[in-house]
Design a protein around this motif. Structure first.
Motif, PDB file in Angstrom:
ATOM      1  N   ARG A  51       5.285  -4.082  -2.222  1.00 43.62           N
ATOM      2  CA  ARG A  51       3.799  -5.104  -1.490  1.00 43.62           C
ATOM      3  C   ARG A  51       4.313  -4.348   0.281  1.00 43.62           C
ATOM      4  N   TRP A  77      -3.904  -6.142  -3.685  1.00 44.98           N
ATOM      5  CA  TRP A  77      -2.912  -6.349  -4.418  1.00 44.98           C
ATOM      6  C   TRP A  77      -3.142  -8.066  -4.520  1.00 44.98           C
ATOM      7  N   GLU A  78      -3.604  -8.794  -3.786  1.00 36.75           N
ATOM      8  CA  GLU A  78      -4.014 -10.483  -4.045  1.00 36.75           C
ATOM      9  C   GLU A  78      -4.456 -10.105  -5.364  1.00 36.75           C
ATOM     10  N   THR A  81      -1.515  -7.027  -9.561  1.00 41.31           N
ATOM     11  CA  THR A  81      -0.749  -6.580  -8.939  1.00 41.31           C
ATOM     12  C   THR A  81      -0.026  -4.797  -8.889  1.00 41.31           C
ATOM     13  N   GLU A  83       2.181  -3.144 -10.273  1.00 37.73           N
ATOM     14  CA  GLU A  83       2.436  -3.550 -10.948  1.00 37.73           C
ATOM     15  C   GLU A  83       1.284  -2.515 -12.395  1.00 37.73           C
TER      16      GLU A  83
END
Length: 275
Positions: A51, A77-78, A81, A83
């Motif tokens: 991040r 990414w909020e 994720t 990943e």
């Protein structure tokens, strides 16, 4: 080994291009909730970095205009994720390779051997100065041969890309300028029409072209000068040189075997336009 690096680039690049050209990767990323192609692109490609802020992604990717990374990072990414985005990228890309190649090639011993040898090369290079490559080295190598081939080809692509950025920096060629050089080298004229930069404000593109004229890279018409063409060729030669170390891990016999096993795979992907 520079000729090997160039040959491997030609063989592996069509495997990597499915990520950007075929539908499956974008569909997997959209299914997660990414709003558009570029949300998914930035979120999934930058995911191995963790991040990090947008300016770090901008620095690592190098050839996007100011502010482009910040439109997608960290907002992408909020709710999804890094990943999850990375896993979707792998799933979609492997699915594209599998669909294009068909059951005969994907189930062949030749593809398994190509995946093994590509992975051996991809895991062998030093990581110093290779930000994107080093980040991908932290990602688990897939066990599925098709996914492993794509993943390892992608590692080698980012390794080459890191070296290409070093070559551009050494030649004092900025990220947007690099697109101009690439466009001209590929016969695209005017270079401002190139798909990677045509959307930029005309004032920004004019400033880039003016800067290249002042340095003698392009002429008044926006075409290569002799010095500009030599600069572009020198950058590409150095990129090949810097991309060679992974293949030192393979014996001459293994290199010959890898090239032979990749040829039908690459031919099928090229025939389909990697999509």
């Amino acid at each position: 080994m520079t000729h090997i690096a160039r040959r491997m680039y030609e063989l592996l690049e069509p495997i990597c291009l499915v990520t950007y050209m075929a539908d499956e990767c974008n569909q997997e990323l959209a299914a997660l909730g990414h709003r558009n192609y570029w949300d998914g692109y930035f979120a999934s490609r930058a995911a191995p970095l963790g991040r990090v802020p947008a300016h770090v992604v901008h620095a690592a990717f190098y050839n996007f205009a100011d502010g482009e990374a910040a439109r997608h990072i960290p907002s992408a990414w909020e709710t999804i994720t890094p990943e999850a985005s990375l896993a979707a990228r792998e799933r979609g890309s492997a699915a594209s390779v599998r669909r294009i190649l068909g059951a005969e090639l994907t189930g062949s011993a030749g593809l398994v051997r190509a995946a093994d040898l590509t992975t051996k090369a991809a895991l062998s290079a030093p990581t110093e100065g290779r930000v994107m490559y080093a980040a991908l080295r932290t990602v688990a190598v897939p066990t599925d041969p098709v996914a492993r081939l794509w993943h390892s080809a992608n590692m080698l692509r980012e390794h080459r890309g890191d070296g290409h950025i070093a070559a551009l920096l050494g030649a004092r060629i900025g990220g947007i300028e690099a697109h101009v050089l690439s466009a001209l080298a590929n016969g695209i004229y005017p270079p401002e029409s190139f798909g990677r930069i045509h959307h930029l404000p005309k004032r920004r593109l004019a400033a880039v072209m003016d800067g290249l004229r002042e340095r003698g890279i392009v002429d008044a018409d926006g075409r290569f000068t002799d010095a500009g063409r030599e600069t572009q060729q020198r950058i590409e030669a150095l990129t090949d040189e810097l991309a060679a170390p992974p293949y030192d891990a393979l014996s001459p016999a293994e290199l010959d075997e890898l090239i032979a096993e990749l040829q039908p795979i690459t031919a099928a992907l090229v025939a389909a336009g990697s999509q």
